[in-house]
Design a protein around this motif. Sequence first.
Motif, PDB file in Angstrom:
ATOM      1  N   PHE B 393       0.860  -1.198   0.000  1.00  0.00           N
ATOM      2  CA  PHE B 393       0.000   0.000   0.000  1.00  0.00           C
ATOM      3  C   PHE B 393       0.896   1.249   0.000  1.00  0.00           C
ATOM      4  N   CYS B 397      -0.432   5.114   4.201  1.00  0.00           N
ATOM      5  CA  CYS B 397      -1.440   4.272   4.861  1.00  0.00           C
ATOM      6  C   CYS B 397      -0.979   3.872   6.260  1.00  0.00           C
ATOM      7  N   ARG B 411      -6.095   2.661   7.414  1.00  0.00           N
ATOM      8  CA  ARG B 411      -6.437   4.005   6.947  1.00  0.00           C
ATOM      9  C   ARG B 411      -5.730   4.267   5.627  1.00  0.00           C
ATOM     10  N   LEU B 412      -6.512   4.617   4.625  1.00  0.00           N
ATOM     11  CA  LEU B 412      -5.958   4.894   3.289  1.00  0.00           C
ATOM     12  C   LEU B 412      -5.680   6.388   3.172  1.00  0.00           C
ATOM     13  N   TYR B 447     -11.236   4.444   5.021  1.00  0.00           N
ATOM     14  CA  TYR B 447     -10.758   3.304   5.811  1.00  0.00           C
ATOM     15  C   TYR B 447     -11.268   2.009   5.202  1.00  0.00           C
TER      16      TYR B 447
END
Lengths: 478, 478
Positions: B393, B397, B411-412, B447
């Motif tokens: 990712f 993140c 969490r993005l 998220y």
Amino acid sequence: MSAQLKLYENLADELGTLIASRVFAPGDRLPSIRHLSQQKRLSISTVMQALRLLEDRGLIDARPQAGFYVRHRARHPHPFAANEAQSLDAPTYVGINNLLMRVLRANKSPDVLDLGLSCPQAEMLPVRRLQQIMGAVARRRPDLLTQDGCFDTNEPNFVRQVIRRAVDWGRLDPQEIIVTNSCTEAMSLSLRAVARPGDTIAIESPTYFVLLQLIESLGMKALEIPTDPKTGPSIDALELAMREGLVQACLFVPNGNNPMGSVMPDENKKRLAGLLSRYDIPLIEDDVYGDLCFAAERPWPVKAYDSTGNVLLCSSFSKVASSSARVGYVSAGRYTQQLALLKNVSSGGTNHFFQAVLAEFIGSSAYDTQVRKMRRTLTQQIARMSDAVAEHFPSECSVSEPQGGFTLWVRLPERVDALALHQVALAQRIGFMPGPLFSASGRFANYMRINCGRTWDAKTELAVRQLGALVRAHAERI
Amino acid sequence: MSAQLKLYENLADELGTLIASRVFAPGDRLPSIRHLSQQKRLSISTVMQALRLLEDRGLIDARPQAGFYVRHRARHPHPFAANEAQSLDAPTYVGINNLLMRVLRANKSPDVLDLGLSCPQAEMLPVRRLQQIMGAVARRRPDLLTQDGCFDTNEPNFVRQVIRRAVDWGRLDPQEIIVTNSCTEAMSLSLRAVARPGDTIAIESPTYFVLLQLIESLGMKALEIPTDPKTGPSIDALELAMREGLVQACLFVPNGNNPMGSVMPDENKKRLAGLLSRYDIPLIEDDVYGDLCFAAERPWPVKAYDSTGNVLLCSSFSKVASSSARVGYVSAGRYTQQLALLKNVSSGGTNHFFQAVLAEFIGSSAYDTQVRKMRRTLTQQIARMSDAVAEHFPSECSVSEPQGGFTLWVRLPERVDALALHQVALAQRIGFMPGPLFSASGRFANYMRINCGRTWDAKTELAVRQLGALVRAHAERI
């Protein structure tokens, strides 16, 4: 030998059914042996064996030189006054919960002979067969233990067998079926899906107390529809209530009403389905006694006449297979989506193992055998109980003539308070269900419900005799 | 041989737990082999075997001439902004049902690799053992099929074993325990018993979507309490809300919050119990992950600190034994009578056979073994997933550091819309749970929740890599 046994048993069953449904009423003479032999194309000795069997079952008496006569059983019940008037009381909030819990707990006390239930004695259920199936399924299907517990409720074969059982009267849509933890859960979720607190629910009068509890616990109101002990709720009265906008939903037991054992005639079911569609009102239909009705043909549910998805058909196999498997279903018509959601939120999925076990059982011929056996046994036990009440209770008492189910509904002399009687009976270690628990408005003060699911024995006979003496004492004292 | 195997496995587990709980944080050097050998009184070779096992599990790396170091795993999550502010939004009605059902159905489509669950892979569950017990119980206890299905809910041995499992932290009163069809049913009935439509229920933020569904389906409002990813709901914020009369009940998952895996520290639990008692407010406590928390000692529930009967402790064995047995319970404190009534009316009794089967399993040492094994496996799988997210990712993140349960909360980048991402991921046959489903007010738009219950394999790794690429593309595109 075995084929012959079948022949005379079949004839006995057929005649027993005709007697139960009063085609041959008490006192009637049965057709002669010769006549039966010719008509049924059976040997004289087979017919005689059948008649002897009916004698053993206490259904007929042989009168020397005269023939066989249907035994005098209980008197016909007088029509129930509250219903006769065909008047509709105002919708009312229900308040039976506390009383009901007290009565149920008391009936369950140790040493109490509980005639208050509406269920079969354990020995009537196909326990051995289910044990075998359970063992086999446990070995064969480990995957049933690890299904998604939350969102995958239906075991495909269970749904298939439910649909197969319904093909006689219609075609259930598998997409409409939601498997639940019992018929009670099916009805509870159905009522939550179709109505809100404050809404009015039309019910039979008398009706099953758990339906009243449900209405009470959801803060809804009950409207008691006058109900005939043979033909069920008055469609005229219901139509009146619907026309006046009094009713938001109906909650009926059309086949084998509990406590009276009434079965709605087909034309009433048709009319009801028409009304539901015209006024766009849902019916929650409790069909749990459908397979245990005594007529030759299994009665159809109202759902069979429903073309608009207004009927939510609820049932389970708790009365014919296992009372504690806790697997039921609802075929939810146009409420399917709400039902599915409520089911997820209320209890997640339903036990997959028992869905598979029951599917195997109800998909086999053993189920038909079981249902036939139970119908026969219940017909006999109800007749026995009815006789005993006729013998031991005061002559003013009346009993229902159930066309299905387990229970007898008894009207006591008007002066008798069934709740007070219940207290006295408990002191003698006998439990029953007092009439007021079957009404939202305190009707049926002098009624009682008696379970006929017990195998008839000396203990039961004694309990009925003692009850009769108590009723007599109460009626005279006041 | 077997004793030795135990020795080094035990040491590996102990060190693994210390790593999972960050006593040894990523990058830390483990004590030397000699040191461990002396301290633990184990042979050098046993210690080396343990360290090799930890290497195999992907928890540590050997650096030649330098020793063993805890592997760098994902970064610490930044504290969640919405919670950091410690501000309380107004109570709000919930409206996630339709979205949720769409997402769940989509994740279940054939060929979708579903990372959206919070449950173990079937292979992690003790299926063979349960099959054996089921076979034995089916043979031995035919009576379990014919129990009163309506009013007799508890199988005594099940209740006994539940109480026995709780003796470490307290004494559950058997009279207070109501057996239910799953933990979901326990919570649903509890919420109906303690609150009415329109009432406000305090929940964690984020919280398990079924709890939001429950609140929605009962027409109640949710108040999201700021929740720390390690220590759970802010007691200060909750006290404020209680003082201002905003809250009628609490619905928390104190041990292994879903989705974050937070565990409330004991002192917070004590303070919470005090508040409940001071303001006379009930807590519905979901303890279904209690046995699957990773600390050396199983965390106590809030119920352990409750002296006034305000806590309704709900749980089941669906996460460690069988997801589809559908047997749970609630220890209902001063709400026991209401609970019993609601249970009767909502679904009657609970399957006696599975109560007996589970009782036998949880009463045996096999249960302890199973719990230990699952904790170990989950610790490892969460570490693996965490690593994979860190690797694939974007670096902005963050991931949670679960102290219990099955899921990772990710969490993005703020620009990423998890619901849009979900659509794109589905097109690539990957399912996950988008963040907004964990909030009553549309929080957590960027998220996602990922299940770590799957046995780690190349397919999973590939799916995480694909998800990472999608997140990257989304973050850059916008």
